[in-house]
Design an enzyme around this catalytic site. Structure first.
Site, PDB file in Angstrom:
ATOM      1  N   CYS A   1      14.410  18.303  22.114  1.00 40.78           N
ATOM      2  CA  CYS A   1      14.367  18.209  23.580  1.00 40.78           C
ATOM      3  C   CYS A   1      15.770  17.920  24.109  1.00 40.78           C
ATOM      4  O   CYS A   1      16.449  16.995  23.617  1.00 40.78           O
ATOM      5  CB  CYS A   1      13.417  17.095  24.007  1.00 40.78           C
ATOM      6  SG  CYS A   1      13.430  16.768  25.787  1.00 40.78           S
TER       7      CYS A   1
ATOM      8  N   CYS B   1       8.166  19.596  24.640  1.00 35.94           N
ATOM      9  CA  CYS B   1       8.492  18.246  24.214  1.00 35.94           C
ATOM     10  C   CYS B   1       7.196  17.448  24.322  1.00 35.94           C
ATOM     11  O   CYS B   1       6.606  17.372  25.405  1.00 35.94           O
ATOM     12  CB  CYS B   1       9.569  17.640  25.113  1.00 35.94           C
ATOM     13  SG  CYS B   1       9.827  15.874  24.844  1.00 35.94           S
TER      14      CYS B   1
ATOM     15  N   CYS C   1       9.206  10.915  27.655  1.00 34.29           N
ATOM     16  CA  CYS C   1      10.435  11.674  27.952  1.00 34.29           C
ATOM     17  C   CYS C   1      10.789  11.478  29.425  1.00 34.29           C
ATOM     18  O   CYS C   1       9.973  11.771  30.305  1.00 34.29           O
ATOM     19  CB  CYS C   1      10.218  13.148  27.648  1.00 34.29           C
ATOM     20  SG  CYS C   1      11.612  14.196  28.147  1.00 34.29           S
TER      21      CYS C   1
ATOM     22  N   GLU D   1      -0.559  45.599  61.090  1.00 33.76           N
ATOM     23  CA  GLU D   1       0.423  44.918  61.936  1.00 33.76           C
ATOM     24  C   GLU D   1       1.693  44.669  61.145  1.00 33.76           C
ATOM     25  O   GLU D   1       1.657  44.509  59.924  1.00 33.76           O
ATOM     26  CB  GLU D   1      -0.128  43.575  62.418  1.00 33.76           C
ATOM     27  CG  GLU D   1      -1.418  43.666  63.211  1.00 33.76           C
ATOM     28  CD  GLU D   1      -2.071  42.306  63.370  1.00 33.76           C
ATOM     29  OE1 GLU D   1      -1.614  41.543  64.237  1.00 33.76           O
ATOM     30  OE2 GLU D   1      -3.026  42.008  62.628  1.00 33.76           O
TER      31      GLU D   1
ATOM     32  N   LYS E   1       3.765  43.995  50.663  1.00 33.41           N
ATOM     33  CA  LYS E   1       5.160  43.550  50.640  1.00 33.41           C
ATOM     34  C   LYS E   1       6.073  44.727  50.348  1.00 33.41           C
ATOM     35  O   LYS E   1       5.813  45.514  49.434  1.00 33.41           O
ATOM     36  CB  LYS E   1       5.360  42.457  49.576  1.00 33.41           C
ATOM     37  CG  LYS E   1       4.455  41.231  49.743  1.00 33.41           C
ATOM     38  CD  LYS E   1       4.640  40.546  51.076  1.00 33.41           C
ATOM     39  CE  LYS E   1       5.941  39.817  51.200  1.00 33.41           C
ATOM     40  NZ  LYS E   1       6.022  38.592  50.411  1.00 33.41           N
TER      41      LYS E   1
ATOM     42  N   CYS F   1      15.387  13.968  25.711  1.00 32.28           N
ATOM     43  CA  CYS F   1      15.068  12.785  24.894  1.00 32.28           C
ATOM     44  C   CYS F   1      15.302  13.000  23.401  1.00 32.28           C
ATOM     45  O   CYS F   1      15.109  12.081  22.605  1.00 32.28           O
ATOM     46  CB  CYS F   1      13.626  12.344  25.137  1.00 32.28           C
ATOM     47  SG  CYS F   1      12.393  13.485  24.469  1.00 32.28           S
TER      48      CYS F   1
ATOM     49  N   ASP G   1       8.880  38.122  59.652  1.00 29.92           N
ATOM     50  CA  ASP G   1       9.473  37.203  58.684  1.00 29.92           C
ATOM     51  C   ASP G   1       9.919  35.939  59.417  1.00 29.92           C
ATOM     52  O   ASP G   1      11.056  35.818  59.863  1.00 29.92           O
ATOM     53  CB  ASP G   1      10.661  37.880  57.991  1.00 29.92           C
ATOM     54  CG  ASP G   1      11.084  37.152  56.723  1.00 29.92           C
ATOM     55  OD1 ASP G   1      10.337  36.247  56.286  1.00 29.92           O
ATOM     56  OD2 ASP G   1      12.141  37.487  56.174  1.00 29.92           O
TER      57      ASP G   1
ATOM     58  N   TYR H   1      -0.699  36.448  66.570  1.00 27.70           N
ATOM     59  CA  TYR H   1      -1.408  37.487  65.811  1.00 27.70           C
ATOM     60  C   TYR H   1      -2.904  37.220  65.629  1.00 27.70           C
ATOM     61  O   TYR H   1      -3.594  37.969  64.941  1.00 27.70           O
ATOM     62  CB  TYR H   1      -0.759  37.704  64.438  1.00 27.70           C
ATOM     63  CG  TYR H   1      -0.635  36.470  63.571  1.00 27.70           C
ATOM     64  CD1 TYR H   1      -1.740  35.833  63.029  1.00 27.70           C
ATOM     65  CD2 TYR H   1       0.615  35.951  63.261  1.00 27.70           C
ATOM     66  CE1 TYR H   1      -1.621  34.717  62.229  1.00 27.70           C
ATOM     67  CE2 TYR H   1       0.750  34.831  62.453  1.00 27.70           C
ATOM     68  CZ  TYR H   1      -0.368  34.227  61.938  1.00 27.70           C
ATOM     69  OH  TYR H   1      -0.238  33.104  61.141  1.00 27.70           O
TER      70      TYR H   1
ATOM     71  N   LYS I   1       4.491  42.560  59.535  1.00 25.06           N
ATOM     72  CA  LYS I   1       4.516  41.188  59.009  1.00 25.06           C
ATOM     73  C   LYS I   1       5.857  40.555  59.367  1.00 25.06           C
ATOM     74  O   LYS I   1       6.872  40.809  58.726  1.00 25.06           O
ATOM     75  CB  LYS I   1       4.294  41.185  57.494  1.00 25.06           C
ATOM     76  CG  LYS I   1       4.151  39.793  56.900  1.00 25.06           C
ATOM     77  CD  LYS I   1       3.819  39.869  55.417  1.00 25.06           C
ATOM     78  CE  LYS I   1       3.625  38.470  54.848  1.00 25.06           C
ATOM     79  NZ  LYS I   1       4.880  37.678  54.884  1.00 25.06           N
TER      80      LYS I   1
END
Length: 667
Positions: free
Chosen positions: A405, A423, A428, A113, A311, A408, A117, A222, A115
């Protein structure tokens, strides 16, 4: 006309207008002129204006919108709306085919089928009438968008048969509607939508249903929620044909194949013809046809093993990489992000792309100022594919990761066996805020209104220091925040309060234990049932669970050994957050007379809702289906029971009143 004649005329108009709408919006074969349709519609509107008691939810006049909603209620899907695994080429298709044939042999059929979007949705019908529509959400819980879905003219408000059925589909915006919408937005000085998918999703989440009605959305159905046993259907292809007879709009470009070569030929055909369609597609869905084979193949935690989404190849474009920014994640990982000249990729404008880690930057020799090729991985996440070295002019600068970092200024470390810099300062600010954002996210505690910006603002204003502080927030503390009105503050406090009732697995996932994802959190919750039992578990108890490995077990034990974590969980308990797994179903009583019976509910129930009755019967071991067949053992008939009761009588099936059912289940 007298009242009875008016009622009959309304019924006739409903049927005529539904048939006209089906021919026009679904079959694309009008059977009357617009003028004739308007004549019938205006007659119905006139009758309803003078007789408001004759306005029914499935009336064709109820499509125009006009209600302004306060928000969207949560809906728990009876059958999970799982996502599909992806395939990106022939090798993936061959592997899928090999796995299927290894389980069910060579007697396999695939249904291919397009697909679409768009936005996955679920539609619920009771006795042929459309009663509820919901978004996919996280697959388990979606949002009730019934009123907006009513405005989609290809969705039947009344089916050709009085069946109770749940169907799944994809709501989308046709290209013509999308182009018209963007032209209007541009003329009004409004920002244009990036692609039809975003436009469709935004339209269905409008609180003003009149706006949703103006967007001219459409839908393809579907499949059926659950399997087709209740409708005596044996395969997916049969289900689609059955949906056609009910007047659902299904996509007619489907094809049944018996080999993976035939599947690939179908994919190639629509790869070439894709642009000619009046709607967007982003791939092909391939499903094993027969339901008995689907049941044999089963599911993973996230997707069915009997289906895959192929896809289309990702679109690649070139742009300029202007800078590299660093972000600190909730686990302390430092992630470099490419800042790009904005460019359109697969329908959306992209200005940022993840570079993952320093090793990838070195491997691809990515420099600030480079011309790069980018694409969306799986049509979703932007990534840098490669550098066009011949475009360099000498002004490009190499990038070097810092030693501290960026938030921090703590020293960054690289844990042995990992490529990422971290980190390791648990205080942080970036890690703390990211941890809170994760805790409130949809797949964790699912607290509506607590977006990234709000969390950052709460932390910046010292209103929260960790997730337990969320449960001390009040409307008064929230109102001074930017863009926080009284209604928004009330809704947010209510959403926080509601999250206290979540099942244990959501809390576990929200806590962000390293290596523990959604699936593992649910396994742990169902195995130990309470937070206290899990906190007391040692590594041997954890690894005894099939799906839990040593690495995850070690991480869980270390996490709960931390005194700060123990104190945090105690604060969450004191705030009233549930620490128990709610997913275990009660065992069916051994002496239950309902065990193994197939039951159908019909008509209006006065003492329980249809769902409450269904839940109680299933808890006693019954199977509740939507239609009467020779397999039905018992029909429960409420008031105004119709065709199902007639069919039960014709088949000689036992029929009970609602009160007989209530007496038997001891309610």
């Amino acid at each position: 006309m007298n009242p009875e004649e008016l009622k009959q005329r309304v019924k006739e108009l409903h049927q005529q207008l539904h048939d006209m709408g089906y021919a026009y919006y679904v079959l694309d074969k009008p059977i009357v002129s617009d003028a004739v349709y308007d004549q019938y519609l205006n007659e119905l509107i006139s009758i309803e204006e003078q007789n408001p008691d004759l306005i029914l939810p499935d009336s064709p006049t109820q499509r125009v919108g006009g209600k302004v909603l306060e928000g969207f209620q949560k809906v728990t899907h009876r059958y999970p709306m799982l996502s599909l695994a992806n395939a990106f080429g022939r090798d993936d298709l061959d592997e899928f085919d090999r796995r299927i044939r290894a389980v069910i042999g060579d007697n396999v059929e695939y249904v291919c089928e397009l697909k679409i979007d768009g936005l996955a949705i679920s539609l619920q019908y009771e006795d042929g009438a459309f009663v509820q529509g919901a978004t996919r959400g996280d697959g388990q819980i979606g949002e009730d968008i019934t009123e907006n879905l009513r405005t989609i003219r290809s969705i039947p408000l009344r089916l050709k048969e009085n069946v109770s059925i749940e169907v799944r589909g994809e709501a989308y915006m046709p290209k013509k509607s999308f182009n018209g919408l963007n032209e209007a937005r541009e003329a009004n000085g409004e920002e244009k939508f990036a692609n039809p998918r975003n436009a469709a999703a935004g339209s269905l989440r409008q609180l003003d249903t009149k706006l949703a009605a103006q967007r001219n959305l459409a839908i393809f159905i579907y499949g059926i929620g659950g399997d087709g046993e209740a409708y005596q259907i044996d395969s997916h292809a049969e289900a689609l044909d059955y949906l056609d007879t009910l007047h659902f709009p299904t996509n007619k470009e489907r094809r049944t194949c018996t080999t993976i070569d035939e599947v690939e030929a179908y994919i190639q055909e629509w790869t070439e013809k894709r642009a000619s369609l009046p709607y967007e597609i982003d791939g092909i869905v391939i499903k094993v046809n027969r339901y008995m084979h689907q049941q044999e193949l089963g599911f993973t935690a996230k997707s069915p093993r009997w289906a895959v989404a192929y896809k289309f190849p990702a679109e690649e474009v070139t742009t300029k990489l202007r800078d590299i920014e660093l972000t600190v994640g909730r686990t302390g990982v430092i992630t470099p992000t490419a800042i790009l000249d904005p460019v359109l990729v697969a329908g959306t404008t992209v200005g940022r792309a993840s570079l993952h880690n320093e090793d990838l930057i070195r491997e691809k020799d990515i420099r600030i100022g480079d011309t790069v090729i980018i694409r969306k991985a799986g049509d979703i996440i932007p990534e840098v594919v490669s550098v066009l070295e011949n475009e360099r002019d000498g002004s490009e600068a190499e990038f070097h990761m810092p030693t501290e970092c960026p938030v921090c200024e703590s020293e960054l470390v690289r844990v042995e066996g990992e490529v990422a810099l971290r980190c390791v300062n648990p205080q942080c600010p970036a890690q703390v805020t990211e941890g809170i954002i994760h805790f409130v996210s949809r797949n964790a505690m699912n607290i509506d209104g607590l977006g990234e910006k709000v969390v950052e603002q709460l932390f910046r204003e010292s209103l929260i220091e960790d997730v337990s502080d969320l449960y001390s927030l009040t409307k008064e503390t929230l109102l001074p925040l930017e863009r926080m009105g009284e209604k928004s503050a009330e809704n947010l406090v209510a959403a926080i309060e509601a999250s206290k009732q979540n099942s244990l697995e959501r809390v576990l996932f929200g806590l962000g234990i390293r290596h523990v994802g959604e699936k593992a959190a649910k396994i742990l919750a169902s195995e130990f049932e309470t937070m206290d039992k899990l906190m007391q578990a040692d590594e041997s108890q954890l690894t005894a669970i099939h799906e839990i490995g040593e690495k995850m077990a070690n991480s869980i034990v270390q996490f709960f050994d931390n005194e700060e974590v123990q104190q945090l969980i105690e604060r969450l308990k004191n705030a009233g957050v549930n620490m128990t797994y709610l997913g275990k179903r009660q065992a069916i009583p051994e002496d239950s007379s309902w065990a193994g019976k197939t039951v159908v509910l019909t008509g209006k129930l006065s003492q329980l809702t249809r769902q409450e009755a269904k839940d109680k019967l299933e808890a006693l071991g019954a199977t509740v289906t939507g239609s009467v067949s020779k397999k039905t053992d018992l029909v429960i008939a409420g008031e105004e029971a119709g065709s199902k009761l007639d069919k039960a009588n014709s088949l000689g099936i036992e029929v009970w009143t609602e009160q007989q059912m209530m007496d038997e289940i001891d309610v």
